[in-house]
Structure formats: structure tokens, C-alpha cells
Design a protein around this motif. Sequence first.
Motif, PDB file in Angstrom:
ATOM      1  N   VAL A  71       0.845  -1.195   0.000  1.00 41.33           N
ATOM      2  CA  VAL A  71       0.000   0.000   0.000  1.00 41.33           C
ATOM      3  C   VAL A  71       0.882   1.247   0.000  1.00 41.33           C
ATOM      4  N   ALA A  72       2.064   1.148   0.619  1.00 42.05           N
ATOM      5  CA  ALA A  72       2.992   2.277   0.638  1.00 42.05           C
ATOM      6  C   ALA A  72       3.428   2.665  -0.765  1.00 42.05           C
ATOM      7  N   SER A 123       2.619   6.281  -2.174  1.00 42.72           N
ATOM      8  CA  SER A 123       3.664   7.214  -2.592  1.00 42.72           C
ATOM      9  C   SER A 123       3.269   7.909  -3.885  1.00 42.72           C
ATOM     10  N   GLY A 124       2.545   7.188  -4.745  1.00 42.06           N
ATOM     11  CA  GLY A 124       2.045   7.827  -5.956  1.00 42.06           C
ATOM     12  C   GLY A 124       0.950   8.831  -5.656  1.00 42.06           C
ATOM     13  N   MET A 140      -5.525  -2.822  -4.943  1.00 41.15           N
ATOM     14  CA  MET A 140      -4.562  -3.761  -4.385  1.00 41.15           C
ATOM     15  C   MET A 140      -5.041  -4.326  -3.043  1.00 41.15           C
ATOM     16  N   VAL A 141      -5.748  -3.522  -2.263  1.00 41.89           N
ATOM     17  CA  VAL A 141      -6.291  -4.029  -1.001  1.00 41.89           C
ATOM     18  C   VAL A 141      -7.378  -5.068  -1.270  1.00 41.89           C
ATOM     19  N   PRO A 178       2.717  -6.879  -7.188  1.00 43.15           N
ATOM     20  CA  PRO A 178       3.873  -7.313  -6.398  1.00 43.15           C
ATOM     21  C   PRO A 178       3.554  -8.083  -5.129  1.00 43.15           C
ATOM     22  N   ALA A 179       2.533  -7.683  -4.393  1.00 44.66           N
ATOM     23  CA  ALA A 179       2.214  -8.393  -3.150  1.00 44.66           C
ATOM     24  C   ALA A 179       1.808  -9.833  -3.432  1.00 44.66           C
TER      25      ALA A 179
END
Length: 433
Positions: free
Chosen positions: A147-148, A152-153, A292-293, A348-349
Amino acid sequence: MQAIDENRLFRKISTRILPVLMLAFFFSYVNRVNVGFAKLQMASDLHFSDAVYGFGAGIFFVGYFLLEVPSNIILHKVGARRWISRIMLTWGLLSCATIFVRTPMQFYVMRFLLGLAEAGFIPGAIYYMSQWYPGARRSRAWGVFYVALASSGLFGSLVSGAILHYMSDLGGLRGWQWLILCEGAPTVLLGGYIWFRMNDSIAGATWLSDDEKRHLQAVLAAENRHKLETGFGALLGSGRIWALITIYFGFTMGLYAISFWMPTLVQRMGVKDALNIGLLTAIPSACAIVAMVLMGMSSSRRNDLRWHLTIAYVTAAVGFALCVVWQRQPALGVFALCIANMGVYSIPALFWGLPTALLTGVTAAAGIALINAIANLAGFIAPYLIGYLNTVTGRTDAALIVVGACLALGAALVLLVTRERRLAAGGVDRRAA
């Protein structure tokens, strides 16, 4: 020994470990790609062409590649606390020093050195978390960690656009110089915090009880007995490792195409003001966080890695295709960027469940770093390719199509690599279980 409530135990671990690593990841990525916003002023101030900018943005990953594997092996030997702190201190100082760049060669040198300094952080963090979480819990932890990346975006876009708009020429510095300075300095402070507060191992964690330590060590030891620990030479000869490198290469092509060029793509849709560009580029990043979550939750709930990872790659490829179709239409163009971001940032996760299901010990550290190092050469290819083709053709069509094709290839390879293994959300082989 007392009965251990595992949910409580891993909440305690997550509360202690994840916020620090997420903040470090946030600043690492902001410092890596803030030249995407700096370019909006830097290119005209320093008379850099798109090709010069693209090469400078990308050469970061050459330095990154050269030290990635050695860095992660050193981390395994000296401990995460010392090595991650060292990484953050050096890259923060070098990032701040970029404000003194005046020529293309100086820009190339600073970006190359920044890559050398940052090498090892992300695979080091991935490896470090694998030492605290068993496979069944890793995808959720990595999902929170990544999530970071999307944050960041989101916040990086808003802050970068505001700095360029409001701080330009303040105190004799241009807006792009303030941007790099303001986003580099906090990294140095966080590196110092990590030196004093991070634990290298479970045994050294004073915030866990002795029973909790023994339980966690037993769970991880039992899982690691079924994994491979072999020499680095054998890793280089593994077809599966090279397939994973190719899959991750497609992701990094998409990630850095978005990261370095999204402000420019929005600008070429007809948006000129830096603050408005920041606001519009924040929208795809916000969508990416939600996607992503939800993807991580769905993968954990359905205990599936294969199809969720494939869908993420396909979504990203479709988003890039739509960016070509709608590149001159602001509303639809931003919508296309939302789709691309949602797909790319969901990858990625989920992806890291594949290598960590197969490797352990120093082999895991080296294997993760090898995959990340070679695949991240796409971070050099993607921005340079787009910059070069922009300079030659004045358009981004061909480069965006190539990036989309790499993501589509990634989807196909995920299905191929996992066809004989029923991988659950944490990277666990359900057949073996």
C-alpha cells in the motif's frame, strides 16, 4: 508453554514491523521517481531532452542491478537493522545532493549513485518479513506493505505538484530543487530511527514473550524444512527462477513507465498547470490503493494466487492499451491510467508468494534479490525507451504498446509456471500440504 493466540501474535508483529517498513518504502519510492515531477521544470531549466531525462531516470537501475544481490547477502549476514539503516542514510543524502545537478552527465552520475545506494532495500524488506510471517500470512502482510507503493504515488503526486506550484524560486531555489530536497531529507531521519528501533531477529525482539518467540520460531522452522536451500550457481541455472525474473520484468516495465512518465502523459493530454497535473495523477494512485487491497483480500479469502496474479497482469496490459487509444482525451486518458495503475500495483504483493514458497535461508535472500535485480533492469529500459521514442517520433504509442505486451507475456507465464502447483494466497503449495 502457554497456548498462543496466533491472530494476536501476528497483530503484534504487524503493529511493530509494518508501519516502519511501509514508511521506509514510501520514501524510497518517492525519492526514486520524484524526478518524474521534477522533469516538468528541470527539463526546461537545464535544457534536457526527453531522451536525456529518460536515460538519467533509467540509469538508476544499472547501479541498482550491480549491488542488489550482494546487498541482500550482506543483509542476511549483518542483520536487517544495520543494513536497511545504511541503505536509507546513503540514498537520502544522495537524493538531496541531486539539487546541485546542472549537466546531463552530472544527472546520470547522481542517478547511478542513487541506484547503488538503494540497492537491496525492497528485496531486503521482503526477505525480512519472510523471517517473521509464515507463508499463509505473507500475502496479507505484503499487501499492506505495498500500500505504501501506491500511497507514494497518491501523496507524492499531491505534494510534488504543490511544491512545484508554490515553492518555485523560494530562497533562490527552483521548485524542482525544493521538491527533491523536501522529499529526501525525511529518509535520513528515518534511517537513524531504524538503526535504534528495528530488531534483527525474533530472538532479539524484547516486545515478544518467550513463549511467543518459541512458537513463532517453531512455525517458521517447520515450514522451512520443505523449502530449497542451495548454492547461488544453482539458482542461476534454474529455469523456474528465470521464468519468475521474466514475469517480474513485465511488472517493472509497467511500474516505471507509469512512475516516471505519468505526469508527462497527463501534461500531453492538455493539462498544463503543475498543481492540476499533481491532482489528476493522484486519482490513478488512489484507485490503485483500493484495487490492491481488494485483490489481496480476495486472494486470501479464496486461497488463490494463480488466477488473481494473472488477472492483475491482464488488467494492467489492458490499461496501457487504452492509454494509447485515449492519449489525447483528458477524462478518458486518466480513466485508462486508473486501469493501468490498478493492475500494476496489485501485482507485487501477490507475486512474492511464488519465490518465497520455494526458497529458504541465504538462498531465499539471494533468490529474491536476483529476481528483483535483473527484473528491475526494466526500470532502465522503460523510461529510456519511452523517452527515446518520444524524442524520435513525438508520440508515446509504440512504447506503451511494448509495455502492454510485456505485461500480457507476464500473465501467460504466470499460468505456465503455476500449472503444476496449486499455489495458495501465501505461496503455499496446496498439493504438498
